[in-house]
Design an enzyme around this catalytic site. Structure first.
Site, PDB file in Angstrom:
ATOM      1  N   ASP A   1       0.806  -1.234   0.000  1.00 44.65           N
ATOM      2  CA  ASP A   1       0.000   0.000   0.000  1.00 44.65           C
ATOM      3  C   ASP A   1       0.832   1.274   0.000  1.00 44.65           C
ATOM      4  OD1 ASP A   1       1.119  -0.013   2.499  1.00 44.65           O
ATOM      5  OD2 ASP A   1      -0.762  -0.260   3.602  1.00 44.65           O
TER       6      ASP A   1
ATOM      7  N   GLU B   1      -0.937  -8.801  -1.550  1.00 43.60           N
ATOM      8  CA  GLU B   1      -1.508  -8.227  -0.319  1.00 43.60           C
ATOM      9  C   GLU B   1      -2.643  -7.259  -0.664  1.00 43.60           C
ATOM     10  OE1 GLU B   1       0.242  -5.392   2.659  1.00 43.60           O
ATOM     11  OE2 GLU B   1       0.979  -7.223   3.568  1.00 43.60           O
TER      12      GLU B   1
ATOM     13  N   GLU C   1      -2.013   5.172   2.884  1.00 42.97           N
ATOM     14  CA  GLU C   1      -1.965   3.771   2.435  1.00 42.97           C
ATOM     15  C   GLU C   1      -3.335   3.201   2.071  1.00 42.97           C
ATOM     16  OE1 GLU C   1      -0.403   4.989   5.123  1.00 42.97           O
ATOM     17  OE2 GLU C   1       1.722   4.635   4.722  1.00 42.97           O
TER      18      GLU C   1
ATOM     19  N   HIS D   1       5.917   4.647  13.261  1.00 44.49           N
ATOM     20  CA  HIS D   1       6.352   5.497  12.147  1.00 44.49           C
ATOM     21  C   HIS D   1       5.232   6.115  11.321  1.00 44.49           C
ATOM     22  CE1 HIS D   1       5.272   2.828   8.766  1.00 44.49           C
ATOM     23  NE2 HIS D   1       5.561   1.832   9.572  1.00 44.49           N
TER      24      HIS D   1
ATOM     25  N   ARG E   1       2.524   8.055   9.289  1.00 48.84           N
ATOM     26  CA  ARG E   1       2.331   9.488   9.061  1.00 48.84           C
ATOM     27  C   ARG E   1       1.210  10.073   9.915  1.00 48.84           C
ATOM     28  NH1 ARG E   1       4.556  11.567   3.727  1.00 48.84           N
ATOM     29  NH2 ARG E   1       5.883   9.796   3.356  1.00 48.84           N
TER      30      ARG E   1
ATOM     31  N   HIS F   1      12.577   4.357  13.308  1.00 45.91           N
ATOM     32  CA  HIS F   1      12.430   4.609  11.874  1.00 45.91           C
ATOM     33  C   HIS F   1      13.314   5.811  11.509  1.00 45.91           C
ATOM     34  CE1 HIS F   1      10.392   5.747   8.116  1.00 45.91           C
ATOM     35  NE2 HIS F   1       9.863   4.528   8.113  1.00 45.91           N
TER      36      HIS F   1
END
Ligand code: UD1
Ligand code: UDP
Length: 371
Positions: free
Chosen positions: A96, A118, A132, A209, A211, A242
């Site tokens: 994604d 996926e 995503e 991590h 966003r 990250h």
């Protein structure tokens, strides 16, 4: 048949590795080439090294502080030249990320068939995970073959009107990869990890991590973990940070002066997964880690408002803790100090397939495109 495998970030590389190997092992049917966008650089190269993958094309698009538009434009432009040169019959993308959407769009513009690995995961909220959820849906629209990891993801696609003959339940390739790397006698090379007393300490493995968590939600997550570490002297926290500078700044601010919280660099896949198998519990907003932890029998607190991976939660090894400080603190406190509660979440189940997802995907491609 010519297959171009396109990926760009750490998790895509982990989950594409089993497919890359399976394609290379079947040269009777496939000529395969690998194109990395390198949306991630260091974190991608770590995985390429571990799985011994050498890309045929490296678009090297990474720039620190990159925006979504920049990633999309650079990936699309780079992919055009690769598709024109290699002329693939099929392009495979995984997951994604913005690389996935760009890969699918580039394939569509050149009228090349698309296999989406996926496929079909949905949170139901376009802004969580962001971007995503949209990337995965937009990719779905362009896809010829949807490789859904579970029945739940297949049903999501059916609900959206996709043709059942184009959907294949395959399991998740992350489980294939995981089965190659866990070793009970694994020894870390990192000194901090080697000095941790996994027998007598309750080790929390933290990753964060996303966003949409950057800002207050991430501060809440880290503050809850900090308070837990302050109040429970037998707890140690390991956070392989990250590389996103915004994430690192929040972590460094909140965990400063905390000796029992180890902020370390991103780990290679091998030490990371073996650390997961040795830790007491996992706190994460990662998609991949949410899938891996249940098969290692580790309770997972998912620190997100929604998840597109309900299978671990339904199986009972994962809990959606949200991003409120008190809720995360209370959930952690319960898992650390109530043995019943811990035991009720700590058992190995694997809702994400039989570890042969890559094989199932290759068979489906052969059946649909070669027979
Ligand atoms: C990306 C994916 C996300 C996935 C995550 C896996 C998108 C929009 N997001 O998010 O779905 O869960 O990867 O980790 O596709 N950075 C480095 N070196 C690296 C990688 C990242 O320095 O090797 C730093 C850079 O400052 C970069 C920032 O991290 O600008 C963010 O990277 P980016 O790929 O834009 O998004 P992620 O948050 O990593
Ligand atoms: N991972 C790793 N090193 C780390 C953290 C994670 O190798 O320090 C692996 C992890 O085992 C999983 C993948 O990276 O396979 C998950 O990546 P990430 O959390 O960055 O992305 P997401 O899955 O959320 O898209």
């Amino acid at each position: 048949m010519k297959v171009l495998v396109v990926f760009g970030t750490r998790p895509e590389a982990v989950k594409m590795a089993p497919i890359v190997k399976a394609l290379k092992n079947d040269q009777e049917h496939f000529i395969s080439k690998i194109c990395v966008t390198a949306q991630h650089r260091d974190m991608l190269d770590q995985v390429l090294r571990i799985f011994d993958i050498e890309p045929d094309y490296d678009l090297n698009i990474f720039q620190s502080g990159q925006t979504l538009t920049q990633i999309t434009c650079r990936a699309l432009t780079g992919l055009e030249g690769v598709i024109e040169e290699f002329k693939p019959d099929l392009i495979l993308v995984q997951g994604d990320t913005t690389t996935v959407f760009s890969g699918a769009l580039a394939a569509f513009y050149h009228q090349v068939k698309i296999g989406h690995v996926e496929a079909g995961l949905r949170s139901g909220n376009l802004y969580s995970p962001y971007p995503e959820e949209a990337n995965r849906m937009l990719t779905g629209v362009l896809t010829d073959f949807h490789f859904a990891p579970t029945t739940t993801s297949k049903n999501n696609l059916l609900r959206e009107g996709y043709d059942e003959s184009k959907i294949f339940i395959t399991g998740n390739t992350s489980i294939d990869a995981l089965s190659w790397v866990i070793d009970k006698n694994y020894k870390f090379e990192d000194e901090i990890l080697n000095n941790i007393d996994f027998e007598n300490k309750k080790v929390i493995l933290l990753t964060a991590h996303r966003r949409e968590n950057i800002g207050e939600p991430m501060e809440n997550i880290f503050n809850a973990v900090r308070e837990i570490a302050e109040k429970n002297k037998d707890v140690e926290v390991i956070y392989p940070m990250h590389l996103n500078p915004k994430v690192r700044e929040i972590a460094r601010n909140i965990f400063k002066d905390m000796n029992s919280v180890h902020l370390i660099e991103p780990l290679d896949y091998l030490p990371f997964t073996n650390l997961m198998s040795k830790c007491y519990l996992v706190v994460t907003d990662s998609g991949g880690v949410q899938e891996e932890a249940p098969s290692l029998g580790k309770p997972v607190l998912v620190v997100r408002k929604e998840t597109e991976r309900p299978e671990g939660i339904e199986a009972g090894t994962a809990k959606l803790a949200g991003t409120k400080r008190e809720v995360i603190y209370n959930d952690l406190d319960l898992l650390l100090n109530n043995e019943e509660e811990y035991k009720s979440m700590a058992y190995a189940v694997n809702p994400y397939g039989d570890g042969r997802a890559a094989e199932h995907i290759i068979e489906a491609i052969k059946e649909k495109m070669m027979m």
